[in-house]
Design an enzyme around this catalytic site. Structure first.
Site, mmCIF file in Angstrom:
data_model
loop_
_atom_site.group_PDB
_atom_site.id
_atom_site.type_symbol
_atom_site.label_atom_id
_atom_site.label_comp_id
_atom_site.label_asym_id
_atom_site.label_seq_id
_atom_site.Cartn_x
_atom_site.Cartn_y
_atom_site.Cartn_z
ATOM 1 N N TYR A 53 45.060 -78.702 4.176
ATOM 2 C CA TYR A 53 45.417 -77.608 3.258
ATOM 3 C C TYR A 53 44.649 -76.325 3.558
ATOM 4 C CZ TYR A 53 48.605 -80.524 0.742
ATOM 5 O OH TYR A 53 49.687 -81.301 0.427
ATOM 6 N N ARG A 56 46.798 -74.784 6.158
ATOM 7 C CA ARG A 56 48.025 -74.230 5.562
ATOM 8 C C ARG A 56 47.693 -72.923 4.824
ATOM 9 N NH1 ARG A 56 48.753 -77.779 7.992
ATOM 10 N NH2 ARG A 56 49.167 -76.069 9.405
ATOM 11 N N ASN A 87 57.783 -73.715 -3.370
ATOM 12 C CA ASN A 87 56.817 -73.343 -2.334
ATOM 13 C C ASN A 87 55.421 -73.186 -2.909
ATOM 14 O OD1 ASN A 87 58.947 -73.345 -0.635
ATOM 15 N ND2 ASN A 87 59.179 -71.128 -0.541
ATOM 16 N N HIS A 104 55.282 -76.674 -7.656
ATOM 17 C CA HIS A 104 54.371 -77.546 -6.903
ATOM 18 C C HIS A 104 53.000 -76.919 -6.696
ATOM 19 C CE1 HIS A 104 58.231 -79.562 -5.172
ATOM 20 N NE2 HIS A 104 57.952 -79.973 -6.390
ATOM 21 N N SER A 172 66.427 -78.194 0.819
ATOM 22 C CA SER A 172 67.295 -79.326 1.162
ATOM 23 C C SER A 172 67.610 -80.169 -0.075
ATOM 24 C CB SER A 172 66.616 -80.200 2.212
ATOM 25 O OG SER A 172 65.450 -80.772 1.658
HETATM 26 P P1 NAD Z 1 62.906 -78.596 3.072
HETATM 27 O O1 NAD Z 1 61.981 -78.459 4.213
HETATM 28 O O2 NAD Z 1 63.255 -79.967 2.610
HETATM 29 O O3 NAD Z 1 64.303 -77.871 3.379
HETATM 30 C C1 NAD Z 1 64.351 -76.597 3.924
HETATM 31 C C2 NAD Z 1 65.749 -76.024 3.764
HETATM 32 O O4 NAD Z 1 65.665 -74.668 4.212
HETATM 33 C C3 NAD Z 1 66.823 -76.718 4.606
HETATM 34 O O5 NAD Z 1 67.980 -76.906 3.821
HETATM 35 C C4 NAD Z 1 67.075 -75.716 5.749
HETATM 36 O O6 NAD Z 1 68.425 -75.727 6.212
HETATM 37 C C5 NAD Z 1 66.747 -74.395 5.066
HETATM 38 N N1 NAD Z 1 66.352 -73.307 5.955
HETATM 39 C C6 NAD Z 1 65.750 -73.365 7.178
HETATM 40 N N2 NAD Z 1 65.574 -72.134 7.677
HETATM 41 C C7 NAD Z 1 66.042 -71.261 6.743
HETATM 42 C C8 NAD Z 1 66.147 -69.843 6.674
HETATM 43 N N3 NAD Z 1 65.708 -69.060 7.658
HETATM 44 N N4 NAD Z 1 66.699 -69.290 5.571
HETATM 45 C C9 NAD Z 1 67.163 -70.078 4.548
HETATM 46 N N5 NAD Z 1 67.108 -71.424 4.564
HETATM 47 C C10 NAD Z 1 66.555 -72.010 5.654
HETATM 48 O O7 NAD Z 1 62.296 -77.731 1.916
HETATM 49 P P2 NAD Z 1 62.241 -77.951 0.354
HETATM 50 O O8 NAD Z 1 63.575 -78.357 -0.153
HETATM 51 O O9 NAD Z 1 61.569 -76.760 -0.181
HETATM 52 O O10 NAD Z 1 61.294 -79.218 0.139
HETATM 53 C C11 NAD Z 1 60.113 -79.273 0.841
HETATM 54 C C12 NAD Z 1 58.855 -79.464 0.025
HETATM 55 O O11 NAD Z 1 57.812 -79.054 0.913
HETATM 56 C C13 NAD Z 1 58.708 -78.576 -1.169
HETATM 57 O O12 NAD Z 1 58.387 -79.409 -2.205
HETATM 58 C C14 NAD Z 1 57.543 -77.625 -0.872
HETATM 59 O O13 NAD Z 1 56.559 -77.745 -1.877
HETATM 60 C C15 NAD Z 1 56.926 -78.116 0.398
HETATM 61 N N6 NAD Z 1 56.748 -77.070 1.464
HETATM 62 C C16 NAD Z 1 56.400 -75.802 1.117
HETATM 63 C C17 NAD Z 1 56.263 -74.799 2.092
HETATM 64 C C18 NAD Z 1 55.858 -73.409 1.659
HETATM 65 O O14 NAD Z 1 55.227 -73.264 0.617
HETATM 66 N N7 NAD Z 1 56.211 -72.335 2.406
HETATM 67 C C19 NAD Z 1 56.496 -75.097 3.428
HETATM 68 C C20 NAD Z 1 56.852 -76.437 3.774
HETATM 69 C C21 NAD Z 1 56.982 -77.398 2.765
#
Ligand code: NAD
Length: 228
Positions: A53, A56, A87, A104, A172
């Site tokens: 973390y 990250r 996020n 989250h 997703s």
């Molecule tokens: P996910 O990784 O399961 O899904 C990502 C989705 O984003 C997919 O449907 C994909 O097609 C789409 N995607 C990819 N590139 C894109 C773009 N340029 N523009 C728009 N859409 C795009 O993500 P989730 O559903 O948020 O679940 C993941 C879990 O992971 C969450 O609970 C989150 O807390 C955590 N997470 C957070 C971060 C962050 O804070 N930035 C990063 C990674 C994971």
């Protein structure tokens, strides 16, 4: 003022350089989720989890909001906007949005490992292993791990029930209970989804689909909604 409710996932931050994990075969920056994002992982190897973390957090601090984050902030000119985000980054806030619910948690704060309601700002990007909360327990990232409660879920569900317009961006919808929020949006409400790879989900057919990256699809949807 009409109320717009927006649910965002990792996809909205992808173009800011923060990787989603479904796009990389269920690994998150090369790690198995079970090794870094569960209470068991913290019990087994707190140093590894803290380090994961911390890395990250460093990436989040170095990242910048993209055109999608900035466009959503503009909606506040004409609408009562609430963003519910999965996020853990703070790019919505840095993009100018003023009403963001973090389902989250948020990686820029720390949390007591004994009482999750005790959270603190972090000086810099690193939580050190010898830093403790006021109860004397080690500090960890203020994020919700798999297997932990999602304290904001009921608040988020109530917000979804009040939507006049609903937008889903870059998720997703594979992670519950967040994925279930869509079911609280009243049936007659216009619903949009912006994702370059529209996820399979029940009720999918009722969404207006914008099959684009967030940096392209979101600004153009916002322009339409603002009537420019
Ligand atoms: P996910 O990784 O399961 O899904 C990502 C989705 O984003 C997919 O449907 C994909 O097609 C789409 N995607 C990819 N590139 C894109 C773009 N340029 N523009 C728009 N859409 C795009 O993500 P989730 O559903 O948020 O679940 C993941 C879990 O992971 C969450 O609970 C989150 O807390 C955590 N997470 C957070 C971060 C962050 O804070 N930035 C990063 C990674 C994971």
């Amino acid at each position: 003022m009409k109320k717009i409710v927006i649910l965002t996932g990792a996809g909205i931050s992808a173009e800011s350089g923060l990787k989603t994990f479904r796009d990389s075969d269920g690994l998150w920056e090369g790690y198995n989720i079970e090794d870094v994002a569960t209470p068991e992982a913290w019990r087994r190897n707190p140093v590894l989890v803290q380090q994961f973390y911390n890395e990250r957090r460093k990436s989040v601090i170095e990242a910048q909001p993209n055109a999608a984050h900035y466009a959503l902030a503009k909606l506040e000119e004409k609408y009562d906007v609430t963003i519910i985000t999965q996020n853990i980054d703070d790019l919505h806030e840095r993009g100018g949005s003023t009403n963001v619910v973090h389902l989250h948690g948020i990686i820029t704060r720390s949390q007591s490992s004994k009482d999750s309601t005790l959270t603190y700002p972090i000086d810099g990007w690193e939580i050190k292993m010898d830093e403790t909360c006021e109860l004397g327990s080690p500090l960890r990232a203020h994020v919700v791990w798999f297997g932990e409660d999602v304290p904001m879920i009921e608040t988020a569900a109530r917000i979804c029930q009040q939507a006049d317009v609903f937008i889903l961006i870059g998720s997703s919808l594979a992670v519950y209970p967040a994925a279930g929020l869509v079911n609280y949006v009243p049936r007659h409400v216009p619903k949009y989804i912006v994702d370059p790879k529209i996820p399979q989900m029940s009720g999918n057919s009722t969404f207006i689909k914008i099959e684009e990256k967030a940096s392209v699809g979101v600004p153009s949807l916002v322009t339409d909604l603002l009537g420019h």
